[in-house]
Design a protein around this motif. Sequence first.
Motif, mmCIF file in Angstrom:
data_model
loop_
_atom_site.group_PDB
_atom_site.id
_atom_site.type_symbol
_atom_site.label_atom_id
_atom_site.label_comp_id
_atom_site.label_asym_id
_atom_site.label_seq_id
_atom_site.Cartn_x
_atom_site.Cartn_y
_atom_site.Cartn_z
ATOM 1 N N LEU A 1 37.243 37.482 45.540
ATOM 2 C CA LEU A 1 38.378 37.289 44.633
ATOM 3 C C LEU A 1 39.102 38.609 44.399
ATOM 4 C CD1 LEU A 1 40.063 35.578 42.685
ATOM 5 C CD2 LEU A 1 38.294 36.000 40.952
ATOM 6 N N ARG A 2 38.354 39.655 44.173
ATOM 7 C CA ARG A 2 38.969 40.967 43.929
ATOM 8 C C ARG A 2 39.797 41.415 45.133
ATOM 9 N NH1 ARG A 2 39.082 46.275 42.822
ATOM 10 N NH2 ARG A 2 38.736 46.882 40.676
ATOM 11 N N ASP A 3 39.270 41.204 46.331
ATOM 12 C CA ASP A 3 40.017 41.548 47.550
ATOM 13 C C ASP A 3 41.340 40.797 47.626
ATOM 14 O OD1 ASP A 3 38.087 43.338 48.370
ATOM 15 O OD2 ASP A 3 37.188 41.966 49.842
ATOM 16 N N ARG A 4 41.323 39.532 47.226
ATOM 17 C CA ARG A 4 42.539 38.714 47.276
ATOM 18 C C ARG A 4 43.569 39.158 46.257
ATOM 19 N NH1 ARG A 4 40.709 32.888 46.440
ATOM 20 N NH2 ARG A 4 42.945 32.556 46.485
ATOM 21 N N MET A 5 43.170 39.915 45.262
ATOM 22 C CA MET A 5 44.074 40.305 44.185
ATOM 23 C C MET A 5 44.714 41.669 44.416
ATOM 24 S SD MET A 5 42.033 38.817 40.935
ATOM 25 C CE MET A 5 43.495 38.790 39.907
ATOM 26 N N GLN A 6 44.571 42.241 45.586
ATOM 27 C CA GLN A 6 45.090 43.580 45.848
ATOM 28 C C GLN A 6 46.573 43.596 46.222
ATOM 29 O OE1 GLN A 6 43.239 46.228 45.046
ATOM 30 N NE2 GLN A 6 41.806 44.652 44.390
ATOM 31 N N ALA A 7 47.132 42.462 46.547
ATOM 32 C CA ALA A 7 48.535 42.419 46.980
ATOM 33 C C ALA A 7 49.463 42.890 45.859
ATOM 34 C CB ALA A 7 48.907 41.001 47.398
ATOM 35 N N PRO A 8 50.482 43.681 46.199
ATOM 36 C CA PRO A 8 51.462 44.112 45.197
ATOM 37 C C PRO A 8 52.175 42.897 44.586
ATOM 38 C CG PRO A 8 51.764 45.289 47.269
ATOM 39 C CD PRO A 8 50.775 44.197 47.521
ATOM 40 N N GLN A 9 52.548 43.035 43.333
ATOM 41 C CA GLN A 9 53.238 41.966 42.623
ATOM 42 C C GLN A 9 54.725 42.313 42.477
ATOM 43 O OE1 GLN A 9 51.487 39.062 41.765
ATOM 44 N NE2 GLN A 9 50.038 40.125 43.076
ATOM 45 N N ASP A 10 55.529 41.279 42.240
ATOM 46 C CA ASP A 10 56.984 41.462 42.192
ATOM 47 C C ASP A 10 57.500 42.026 40.875
ATOM 48 O OD1 ASP A 10 57.103 40.438 44.736
ATOM 49 O OD2 ASP A 10 57.572 38.401 44.087
ATOM 50 N N THR A 11 56.736 41.872 39.804
ATOM 51 C CA THR A 11 57.228 42.286 38.488
ATOM 52 C C THR A 11 56.171 43.115 37.765
ATOM 53 O OG1 THR A 11 56.334 40.373 37.325
ATOM 54 C CG2 THR A 11 58.558 40.134 38.286
ATOM 55 N N ALA A 12 56.642 43.868 36.792
ATOM 56 C CA ALA A 12 55.716 44.660 35.980
ATOM 57 C C ALA A 12 54.766 43.741 35.219
ATOM 58 C CB ALA A 12 56.497 45.553 35.021
ATOM 59 N N HIS B 1 38.849 42.813 33.756
ATOM 60 C CA HIS B 1 37.947 41.791 33.220
ATOM 61 C C HIS B 1 36.929 41.366 34.280
ATOM 62 C CE1 HIS B 1 36.459 38.414 30.972
ATOM 63 N NE2 HIS B 1 36.805 37.594 31.948
ATOM 64 N N LEU B 2 37.399 41.148 35.475
ATOM 65 C CA LEU B 2 36.520 40.774 36.575
ATOM 66 C C LEU B 2 35.446 41.853 36.773
ATOM 67 C CD1 LEU B 2 37.615 39.130 39.811
ATOM 68 C CD2 LEU B 2 36.262 41.197 39.976
ATOM 69 N N VAL C 1 31.337 41.902 36.922
ATOM 70 C CA VAL C 1 30.594 42.498 38.028
ATOM 71 C C VAL C 1 29.492 43.410 37.489
ATOM 72 C CG1 VAL C 1 30.766 44.148 39.946
ATOM 73 C CG2 VAL C 1 32.418 42.273 39.751
ATOM 74 N N ARG C 2 29.809 44.238 36.503
ATOM 75 C CA ARG C 2 28.788 45.125 35.927
ATOM 76 C C ARG C 2 27.622 44.319 35.350
ATOM 77 N NH1 ARG C 2 33.472 47.831 34.791
ATOM 78 N NH2 ARG C 2 33.731 46.907 32.728
ATOM 79 N N TYR C 3 27.934 43.226 34.677
ATOM 80 C CA TYR C 3 26.899 42.362 34.097
ATOM 81 C C TYR C 3 26.044 41.737 35.195
ATOM 82 C CZ TYR C 3 24.976 38.458 31.333
ATOM 83 O OH TYR C 3 24.149 37.544 30.717
ATOM 84 N N ASP D 1 31.904 43.762 26.326
ATOM 85 C CA ASP D 1 32.852 44.232 27.347
ATOM 86 C C ASP D 1 33.610 43.053 27.962
ATOM 87 O OD1 ASP D 1 34.101 46.201 28.964
ATOM 88 O OD2 ASP D 1 32.650 45.844 30.569
ATOM 89 N N ILE D 2 32.906 41.987 28.269
ATOM 90 C CA ILE D 2 33.540 40.792 28.842
ATOM 91 C C ILE D 2 34.554 40.209 27.861
ATOM 92 C CG2 ILE D 2 33.092 38.390 29.494
ATOM 93 C CD1 ILE D 2 30.432 39.505 30.782
ATOM 94 N N ASN D 3 34.189 40.139 26.580
ATOM 95 C CA ASN D 3 35.098 39.582 25.579
ATOM 96 C C ASN D 3 36.323 40.462 25.337
ATOM 97 O OD1 ASN D 3 33.571 37.279 25.172
ATOM 98 N ND2 ASN D 3 32.384 38.198 23.523
ATOM 99 N N VAL D 4 36.112 41.770 25.291
ATOM 100 C CA VAL D 4 37.236 42.700 25.071
ATOM 101 C C VAL D 4 38.217 42.622 26.237
ATOM 102 C CG1 VAL D 4 37.864 45.150 24.966
ATOM 103 C CG2 VAL D 4 36.028 44.262 23.521
#
Length: 131
Positions: A36-47, A59-60, A64-66, A87-90
């Motif tokens: 999932l993290r790999d799939r989220m690396q693409a640049p986004q169009d907006t701030a 958050h992800l 992972v740390r847990y 940490d997960i909740n924050v």
Amino acid sequence: EVQAAFADGEDPDDPDALDMRVRAAAGQALEELDLLRDRMQAPQDTAWAEDVRDTYVIHLDSWVRYLEAIFDDPRILREDTSPYSLDINVTGAEFSRAVHADTAAQIDDEVVRFAEDLVARGFPPPEDSQV
């Protein structure tokens, strides 16, 4: 997975069997989060989309740390895991705030619906957050 181990008849008096089952579940979840993290690396169009993505990745990473801690020592589940939960909740609350940011109104409706769907499935609105 821990519940399934008991339901499948794993001997609760055999901690090694339970540890193996929990470690396997944590390992599988870590692999899925890595994909999932790999799939989220693409640049986004907006701030806004970048901010949503970036806060979700943070958050992800808290998950992972847990999961890494569980994989390293499954018996950690018998101890106080509240630092991981906090940490997960924050980070989840930060993600929820990013999705609900005022700038969302300027974003493509389909992208906003997708982000709101993620929040609805697992994140409280910022005003309902315990953190």
